[in-house]
Design a protein around this motif. Structure first.
Motif, PDB file in Angstrom:
ATOM      1  N   TYR A  51      12.951  31.393   7.253  1.00 53.98           N
ATOM      2  CA  TYR A  51      12.841  30.728   6.082  1.00 53.98           C
ATOM      3  C   TYR A  51      13.707  31.463   4.895  1.00 53.98           C
ATOM      4  N   GLU A  52      13.571  32.738   5.119  1.00 49.46           N
ATOM      5  CA  GLU A  52      13.896  33.635   3.907  1.00 49.46           C
ATOM      6  C   GLU A  52      15.406  33.630   3.417  1.00 49.46           C
ATOM      7  N   LEU A  53      15.545  33.692   2.085  1.00 47.13           N
ATOM      8  CA  LEU A  53      16.784  34.107   1.524  1.00 47.13           C
ATOM      9  C   LEU A  53      17.271  35.384   1.552  1.00 47.13           C
ATOM     10  N   ASN A  54      18.330  35.821   1.277  1.00 48.43           N
ATOM     11  CA  ASN A  54      18.960  37.050   1.247  1.00 48.43           C
ATOM     12  C   ASN A  54      18.350  37.780   0.012  1.00 48.43           C
ATOM     13  N   ALA A  55      18.618  38.959  -0.080  1.00 47.86           N
ATOM     14  CA  ALA A  55      17.849  39.632  -1.408  1.00 47.86           C
ATOM     15  C   ALA A  55      18.691  39.493  -2.764  1.00 47.86           C
ATOM     16  N   ALA A  56      19.714  39.002  -2.728  1.00 47.81           N
ATOM     17  CA  ALA A  56      20.157  38.526  -3.921  1.00 47.81           C
ATOM     18  C   ALA A  56      20.025  36.855  -4.180  1.00 47.81           C
ATOM     19  N   LYS A  57      19.107  36.062  -3.297  1.00 47.37           N
ATOM     20  CA  LYS A  57      19.212  34.835  -3.258  1.00 47.37           C
ATOM     21  C   LYS A  57      20.422  33.871  -3.489  1.00 47.37           C
ATOM     22  N   THR A  58      21.360  34.391  -2.771  1.00 49.35           N
ATOM     23  CA  THR A  58      22.673  33.788  -2.878  1.00 49.35           C
ATOM     24  C   THR A  58      22.810  32.775  -1.666  1.00 49.35           C
ATOM     25  N   ASP A  59      22.080  33.087  -0.454  1.00 45.00           N
ATOM     26  CA  ASP A  59      22.323  32.275   0.674  1.00 45.00           C
ATOM     27  C   ASP A  59      21.187  32.785   1.530  1.00 45.00           C
ATOM     28  N   LEU A  60      20.994  32.042   2.857  1.00 47.14           N
ATOM     29  CA  LEU A  60      19.831  32.246   3.568  1.00 47.14           C
ATOM     30  C   LEU A  60      20.181  33.588   4.131  1.00 47.14           C
ATOM     31  N   ALA A  61      18.846  34.363   4.425  1.00 47.73           N
ATOM     32  CA  ALA A  61      19.068  35.534   5.241  1.00 47.73           C
ATOM     33  C   ALA A  61      19.744  35.348   6.554  1.00 47.73           C
ATOM     34  N   GLN A  62      19.293  34.411   7.358  1.00 51.74           N
ATOM     35  CA  GLN A  62      19.881  34.089   8.545  1.00 51.74           C
ATOM     36  C   GLN A  62      19.922  32.470   8.816  1.00 51.74           C
ATOM     37  N   ARG A  63      21.240  32.209   9.393  1.00 52.61           N
ATOM     38  CA  ARG A  63      21.488  30.829   9.896  1.00 52.61           C
ATOM     39  C   ARG A  63      21.647  30.913  11.545  1.00 52.61           C
ATOM     40  N   ASN A  64      21.294  29.844  12.274  1.00 54.63           N
ATOM     41  CA  ASN A  64      21.662  30.058  13.618  1.00 54.63           C
ATOM     42  C   ASN A  64      20.813  31.113  14.267  1.00 54.63           C
ATOM     43  N   THR A  65      19.458  30.962  14.049  1.00 60.56           N
ATOM     44  CA  THR A  65      18.601  32.250  14.829  1.00 60.56           C
ATOM     45  C   THR A  65      18.578  31.591  16.204  1.00 60.56           C
ATOM     46  N   LYS A  66      18.179  32.792  17.150  1.00 60.55           N
ATOM     47  CA  LYS A  66      17.852  32.464  18.478  1.00 60.55           C
ATOM     48  C   LYS A  66      16.874  31.463  18.821  1.00 60.55           C
ATOM     49  N   GLU A  67      15.941  31.343  17.561  1.00 64.06           N
ATOM     50  CA  GLU A  67      14.697  30.414  17.893  1.00 64.06           C
ATOM     51  C   GLU A  67      15.163  28.968  17.372  1.00 64.06           C
ATOM     52  N   SER A  68      16.369  28.909  16.655  1.00 59.20           N
ATOM     53  CA  SER A  68      16.632  27.433  16.332  1.00 59.20           C
ATOM     54  C   SER A  68      17.562  26.508  17.338  1.00 59.20           C
ATOM     55  N   ILE A  69      17.247  25.462  17.727  1.00 54.65           N
ATOM     56  CA  ILE A  69      17.767  24.479  18.769  1.00 54.65           C
ATOM     57  C   ILE A  69      18.682  23.674  17.914  1.00 54.65           C
ATOM     58  N   LEU A  70      18.094  22.840  16.923  1.00 53.67           N
ATOM     59  CA  LEU A  70      18.936  22.158  16.316  1.00 53.67           C
ATOM     60  C   LEU A  70      18.540  22.016  14.565  1.00 53.67           C
ATOM     61  N   GLU A  71      19.485  22.208  13.850  1.00 52.83           N
ATOM     62  CA  GLU A  71      19.217  22.579  12.294  1.00 52.83           C
ATOM     63  C   GLU A  71      20.252  21.819  11.563  1.00 52.83           C
ATOM     64  N   ALA A  72      20.120  21.133  10.648  1.00 54.43           N
ATOM     65  CA  ALA A  72      21.097  20.669   9.508  1.00 54.43           C
ATOM     66  C   ALA A  72      21.240  21.690   8.579  1.00 54.43           C
ATOM     67  N   GLN A  73      22.390  22.240   8.167  1.00 54.45           N
ATOM     68  CA  GLN A  73      22.610  23.198   7.310  1.00 54.45           C
ATOM     69  C   GLN A  73      23.313  22.861   6.103  1.00 54.45           C
ATOM     70  N   PHE A  74      22.921  23.672   4.921  1.00 55.78           N
ATOM     71  CA  PHE A  74      23.374  23.365   3.599  1.00 55.78           C
ATOM     72  C   PHE A  74      23.725  24.823   3.198  1.00 55.78           C
ATOM     73  N   MET A  75      25.216  25.000   2.952  1.00 57.68           N
ATOM     74  CA  MET A  75      25.601  26.062   2.415  1.00 57.68           C
ATOM     75  C   MET A  75      25.669  26.170   0.879  1.00 57.68           C
ATOM     76  N   PRO A  76      25.875  27.542   0.280  1.00 58.57           N
ATOM     77  CA  PRO A  76      25.725  27.544  -1.113  1.00 58.57           C
ATOM     78  C   PRO A  76      26.450  26.534  -1.785  1.00 58.57           C
ATOM     79  N   GLY A  77      25.898  25.764  -2.805  1.00 57.61           N
ATOM     80  CA  GLY A  77      26.897  24.903  -3.557  1.00 57.61           C
ATOM     81  C   GLY A  77      26.545  23.557  -2.889  1.00 57.61           C
ATOM     82  N   SER A  78      26.232  23.425  -1.775  1.00 56.66           N
ATOM     83  CA  SER A  78      26.088  22.168  -1.095  1.00 56.66           C
ATOM     84  C   SER A  78      24.770  21.163  -1.619  1.00 56.66           C
ATOM     85  N   GLY A  79      23.700  21.960  -1.654  1.00 56.88           N
ATOM     86  CA  GLY A  79      22.405  21.371  -2.126  1.00 56.88           C
ATOM     87  C   GLY A  79      21.531  20.466  -1.072  1.00 56.88           C
TER      88      GLY A  79
END
Length: 506
Positions: free
Chosen positions: A274-302
């Motif tokens: 769930y966490e953001l990176n230190a600068a809060k410009t993106d997620l700390a991680q996407r596509n983790t080994k625990e995630s099976i299916l997710e909808a992603q929202f890149m910076p600026g997409s909202g």
């Protein structure tokens, strides 16, 4: 004879959902021309002229996971958490409060929206599954066709699974509507008003879609967890076989183990989900080994659903002037406190100062925290859920209580909690209670709690007791009974389709 416009006077929500019989075989054309008039040699209308059109349509299906957050995410949290003991409604809206005080009726706009949206998504899946066979492009091989179909079937299964868990008996629609003409009106018109199938029939269709998709779907891609893969099909089979209509706990274990074989595991750090990176410009991680299916929202997409639950940490003051949905309940906060579960509580609940005080003092107001920015992913399926369902299967089968306890301990030790006691590990009833509590704390604000209570027949005992012990919950309007396990069929849909029957108790 020229087609009439009768179909355009039918209720809008049914226009793409007709249960017409349709048999399509692979019949590609060398080219698509004015001479062909958009039909195959046997007269079948061509929907997709080439690979590009198929790809664009499939991309549109994937986009539904991002664009239609109301029923894919927002409403599921309202049902799964606010209609259970995890959360309050959060606002004073007439469409939301009934989920907290148990006064939902067929006129509720949320259930009406969800019924409509799920059927629309099923219709999209049907359009791909049915018409990709006759694509007018020989460059698409039969193997390609199977891969396209498999993804469509997984999407249809996802939509149908959520819909049947909410409403119970639903129309099971796997075919596409014909245009109504003067010649066929008597035969075709009634099919625009389908009857409901039983829950078991709906589950059998979901099972069929998933098993067929499992053969031809793409393999899991660790770098892209947004795809409808074999692993997604396996995860959905785990969830399907845990439900009552087709319950088979041995298959729950089988497909959960297959997901382990696919390489899924718990993240070492719970917060990485769930966490953001230190600068809060993106997620700390996407596509983790625990995630099976997710909808992603890149910076600026909202990811706009963030505004419905709390603050957007990437745009701190944006849309933070009104009370939010799904406010954490005192009962859930107490459950975390009793367990000394600081890690998961900190990742699930955050406090801000507000301008409203609907449930708590405005100076210290809690919010659901798992969706915390416009860049946050919506994780539809994750491995911890599947692993815990495997534990449920072991407990219910009664053959491996130790193995089930080991799974629960794995979930607990990740967040620095002690292992279960020997007494709990050895007692089936105590272990089942510990399991249900663990699912509550692990999966809070992921839309699971209500469906767990329904699946394990715990609705009455849990929900009829929570109002007395949770001082912040709005007064209960109706007691929970066996009729509460399914939400009402939207009354506007019954008014439009006389073949629909209201669920008991509404």
């Amino acid at each position: 004879m020229k087609k009439t416009n009768i179909k355009y006077f039918l209720p809008l929500f049914m226009t793409g959902l007709l249960l017409a019989s349709c048999s399509l075989n692979r019949d590609p054309l060398d080219s698509y021309t004015d001479v062909s008039q958009g039909k195959t040699e046997n007269g079948t209308q061509i929907v997709f002229k080439n690979r590009s059109e198929v790809d664009n349509f499939l991309s549109g299906i994937y986009q539904q996971m991002r664009d239609r957050q109301e029923h894919w995410y927002l409403d599921l949290l309202l049902i799964g958490d606010s209609h259970a003991d995890n959360a309050y409604a959060g606002t004073t809206g007439a469409e939301v409060v009934p989920f907290e005080n148990n006064s939902i009726e067929g006129s509720n706009s949320v259930v009406d929206r969800d019924w409509t949206r799920y059927l629309e998504d099923i219709a999209r899946a049907n359009r791909l599954i049915i018409n990709v066979d006759s694509v007018a492009d020989k460059s698409i091989s039969d193997a390609d066709i199977k891969v396209y179909k498999a993804q469509g079937k997984i999407f249809r299964a996802l939509a149908m699974f959520d819909m049947v868990r909410i409403f119970g008996s639903i129309p099971v629609i796997t075919t596409q509507g014909k245009d109504i003409t003067a010649e066929n009106i008597e035969a075709v018109y009634p099919e625009y008003f389908p009857k409901q199938a039983t829950e078991e029939e709906a589950h059998k269709q979901i099972e069929k879609d998933l098993l067929e998709a499992l053969v031809d779907a793409p393999v899991n891609n660790n770098a892209n967890k947004t795809l409808f893969t074999k692993s997604v099909a396996r995860a959905m089979l785990v969830k399907l076989y845990a439900e009552k209509p087709l319950r088979d706990y041995n298959k729950v274990i089988q497909y959960a183990d297959a997901l382990t074989g696919d390489g899924f595991d718990l993240n070492p750090n719970y917060g990485d989900l769930y966490e953001l990176n230190a600068a809060k410009t993106d997620l700390a991680q996407r596509n983790t080994k625990e995630s099976i299916l997710e909808a992603q929202f890149m910076p600026g997409s909202g990811n706009w659903a963030t505004w419905m639950f709390g603050r957007d940490l990437s745009n701190y003051d944006n849309a933070f002037t009104w009370a939010k949905w799904v406010t954490p309940s005192r009962d859930l906060i107490q459950a975390y406190t009793n367990e000394a579960d600081q890690i998961r509580m900190a990742q699930s609940i955050v406090y801000y100062t507000t301008t409203w005080s609907n449930y708590y003092p405005s100076s210290h107001y809690p919010f659901m925290f798992k969706l915390r920015s416009g860049m946050s992913s919506i994780v539809k399926l994750r491995y911890a859920d599947i692993l815990l369902l495997k534990a449920e299967a072991m407990i219910q089968l009664g053959s491996n209580l130790s193995g089930a306890a080991d799974i629960i301990d794995k979930i607990r030790t990740r967040v620095k909690l002690p292992k279960l006691s020997a007494g709990v590990r050895a007692n089936k009833d105590a272990l089942l209670e510990a399991y249900l509590k663990e699912r509550r704390l692990e999966l809070a604000f992921e839309g699971q709690r209500w469906f767990d209570l329904v699946r394990l027949d715990k609705v009455e005992v849990v929900m009829n007791a929570v109002y007395a012990k949770d001082s912040g919950r709005k007064a209960q309007v109706y007691p929970f009974t066996k009729n509460s396990y399914r939400l009402p069929i939207p009354q506007p849909k019954i008014d439009q389709n006389p073949n629909l029957v209201q669920n008991p108790g509404y």
